[in-house]
Design a protein around this motif. Structure first.
Motif, mmCIF file in Angstrom:
data_model
loop_
_atom_site.group_PDB
_atom_site.id
_atom_site.type_symbol
_atom_site.label_atom_id
_atom_site.label_comp_id
_atom_site.label_asym_id
_atom_site.label_seq_id
_atom_site.Cartn_x
_atom_site.Cartn_y
_atom_site.Cartn_z
ATOM 1 N N PHE A 169 -72.891 -11.482 47.059
ATOM 2 C CA PHE A 169 -72.995 -12.930 47.139
ATOM 3 C C PHE A 169 -71.669 -13.550 47.549
ATOM 4 C CE2 PHE A 169 -76.383 -12.373 43.768
ATOM 5 C CZ PHE A 169 -77.428 -12.655 44.632
ATOM 6 N N CYS A 170 -71.766 -14.687 48.223
ATOM 7 C CA CYS A 170 -70.564 -15.468 48.551
ATOM 8 C C CYS A 170 -69.916 -15.937 47.248
ATOM 9 C CB CYS A 170 -70.966 -16.668 49.398
ATOM 10 S SG CYS A 170 -69.622 -17.811 49.699
ATOM 11 N N ALA A 171 -68.599 -15.913 47.199
ATOM 12 C CA ALA A 171 -67.884 -16.314 45.980
ATOM 13 C C ALA A 171 -68.131 -17.783 45.618
ATOM 14 C CB ALA A 171 -66.385 -16.060 46.167
ATOM 15 N N GLY A 177 -73.291 -23.520 45.024
ATOM 16 C CA GLY A 177 -74.646 -23.122 45.422
ATOM 17 C C GLY A 177 -74.749 -22.550 46.818
ATOM 18 N N CYS A 178 -73.666 -21.955 47.337
ATOM 19 C CA CYS A 178 -73.772 -21.304 48.646
ATOM 20 C C CYS A 178 -74.643 -20.055 48.466
ATOM 21 C CB CYS A 178 -72.406 -20.911 49.198
ATOM 22 S SG CYS A 178 -72.561 -19.972 50.744
ATOM 23 N N ASN A 179 -75.736 -19.985 49.222
ATOM 24 C CA ASN A 179 -76.663 -18.851 49.048
ATOM 25 C C ASN A 179 -76.491 -17.790 50.131
ATOM 26 O OD1 ASN A 179 -77.700 -20.359 51.158
ATOM 27 N ND2 ASN A 179 -79.818 -19.871 50.677
ATOM 28 N N LEU A 213 -65.896 -14.394 50.492
ATOM 29 C CA LEU A 213 -66.675 -15.516 51.028
ATOM 30 C C LEU A 213 -67.605 -15.098 52.160
ATOM 31 C CD1 LEU A 213 -63.738 -18.078 51.137
ATOM 32 C CD2 LEU A 213 -65.662 -18.096 49.527
ATOM 33 N N CYS A 214 -68.644 -15.895 52.354
ATOM 34 C CA CYS A 214 -69.573 -15.677 53.472
ATOM 35 C C CYS A 214 -68.907 -16.159 54.768
ATOM 36 C CB CYS A 214 -70.866 -16.440 53.232
ATOM 37 S SG CYS A 214 -70.683 -18.227 53.404
ATOM 38 N N GLN A 215 -69.584 -15.922 55.884
ATOM 39 C CA GLN A 215 -68.976 -16.254 57.170
ATOM 40 C C GLN A 215 -68.742 -17.755 57.334
ATOM 41 O OE1 GLN A 215 -71.148 -15.124 60.693
ATOM 42 N NE2 GLN A 215 -69.315 -15.185 61.966
ATOM 43 N N SER A 216 -69.613 -18.568 56.773
ATOM 44 C CA SER A 216 -69.417 -20.017 56.881
ATOM 45 C C SER A 216 -68.264 -20.471 55.981
ATOM 46 C CB SER A 216 -70.705 -20.749 56.505
ATOM 47 O OG SER A 216 -70.478 -22.128 56.415
ATOM 48 N N CYS A 217 -68.302 -20.062 54.712
ATOM 49 C CA CYS A 217 -67.270 -20.527 53.774
ATOM 50 C C CYS A 217 -65.875 -20.029 54.151
ATOM 51 C CB CYS A 217 -67.603 -20.091 52.353
ATOM 52 S SG CYS A 217 -68.991 -20.980 51.626
ATOM 53 N N LEU A 218 -65.796 -18.843 54.761
ATOM 54 C CA LEU A 218 -64.442 -18.333 55.019
ATOM 55 C C LEU A 218 -63.720 -19.096 56.136
ATOM 56 C CD1 LEU A 218 -64.363 -16.278 57.701
ATOM 57 C CD2 LEU A 218 -65.236 -14.636 56.063
HETATM 58 ZN ZN LIG Z 1 -70.535 -19.221 51.308
#
Ligand SMILES: [Zn+2]
Ligand SMILES: [Zn+2]
Ligand SMILES: [Zn+2]
Length: 349
Positions: free
Chosen positions: A55-57, A63-65, A76-81
């Motif tokens: 899961f994204c941190a 609530g990032c899924n 982190l996921c690709q968007s959050c990073l």
């Molecule tokens: Zn994320």
């Protein structure tokens, strides 16, 4: 946006869902394969961790899924990073606003990935790379206010998180006389500036850009000053998708780029729900759904299919007493500009 179902029980789930409402499975979106997956809990008492899909941190925080598909130190996921600065999240209101912005940003990344646009899969915070800072105005004890200006500068996109407050955004929309103002619209617009730098500002392409949008070498800040002092160009609706687009060729490009994203994303959603309005005239040929709007080669087909959907959606909104879903008119000039963007995205000219 396409539709998703829970891999465990088959119920419909939405793009933003972290959990299936029907069977309580824990869900995560894997952007690289465009799939919602059931992921065993990462906080399982037995210490179970799904090795490939973490899961994204930011999952518990905002609530990032999305799933963290490329291992990175921040988890982190690709968007959050791609986010390099966030507001002071000890303030619950700011945390909420940041969460809303990231939710809109994931929809931006969904489209960037579908279009195969150049995008880092690992954190890259160097000059010129695509980064986001999502920040709030600062109020100092001496009464001074440090304003955060939404905009783009050499890959760094800044968004003022106040825009994530519905009342504030609506007030800004009215003050600016805009028919449409959304978080996703801000992201699509600003990223247009980034891709202008990457894909348009080069020999062989820039000439085509100038023939379509005008010469961007005219002074940018003078042009904006002129726009804010005198309003949009006369008869701007003939050639520009929004009043603001008439301020300068860069803004025209970003506005039209955002519009191209609205159209393709809208078409995908419409088709996912079986919305494909047919012509009224007797004998008119039926409109057959396009296979995948993100990969249609013939630009004219996109517009041909999009316009009837916007008419239908406007009628739906009017039937509920809401504002128009699509308060725009696509003139020939605007279509030509969108066609240029279509080619830039398809060919990375
Ligand atoms: Zn994320
Ligand atoms: Zn389920
Ligand atoms: Zn702009």
């Amino acid at each position: 946006m396409r539709r998703f179902s829970c891999p465990e029980c088959g119920s419909q789930v939405h793009f933003d869902n972290s959990r299936c409402e029907a069977c309580s499975s824990s869900l995560g979106y894997a952007a690289s394969i465009d799939q919602v997956l059931v992921v065993p809990g990462h906080t399982d008492s037995a210490g179970t961790v799904a090795p490939e899909h973490l899961f994204c941190a930011n999952r518990d925080l905002i609530g990032c899924n999305w799933l963290q598909e490329t291992p990175n130190a921040a988890g982190l996921c690709q968007s959050c990073l791609h986010t390099v600065k966030i507001p002071d999240i000890t303030d619950p209101e700011k945390l909420l606003r940041w969460g809303r912005l990231e939710r809109a940003k994931r929809r931006l990344f969904y489209a960037l990935i579908k279009f195969n646009l150049p995008l880092a899969i690992e954190a890259d915070y160097s000059e010129g790379s695509l980064r986001f800072e999502l920040l709030g105005d600062e109020f100092h004890p001496d009464g001074m206010k440090k304003r955060v200006m939404t905009g783009h500068d050499d890959g760094l996109i800044t968004i003022n998180i106040a825009e994530a407050d519905d009342a504030i955004r609506e007030k800004n929309r009215t003050a600016m006389g805009e028919p449409y103002r959304t978080l996703i619209g801000h992201f699509r617009h600003e990223v247009g500036h980034y891709y202008w730098d990457k894909l348009v500002d080069q020999a062989g392409v820039i000439e085509m850009f100038r023939a379509c949008f005008g010469d961007e070498r005219r002074d940018y800040s003078d042009s904006l000053k002129h726009y804010y002092a005198n309003g949009p160009a006369q008869n701007w609706t003939n050639s520009y998708v929004s009043a603001y687009a008439s301020a300068h060729p860069w803004e025209d490009f970003a506005e039209t780029w955002a519009h191209y994203f609205h159209m393709v994303g809208g078409l995908e959603t419409a088709y996912a729900y079986g919305l494909n309005p047919q012509p009224l005239q007797d004998g008119a040929l039926p409109l057959v759904q396009l296979a995948d709007p993100y990969h249609v080669v013939d630009f004219d087909q996109l517009v041909e299919h999009w316009v009837p959907i916007t008419v239908a959606m406007n009628a739906m909104n009017r039937s509920m007493g809401n504002r128009d879903y699509y308060p725009f008119v696509l003139s020939l000039d605007i279509s030509e500009k969108m066609k240029f963007i279509h080619r830039v995205i398809k060919d990375h000219l």
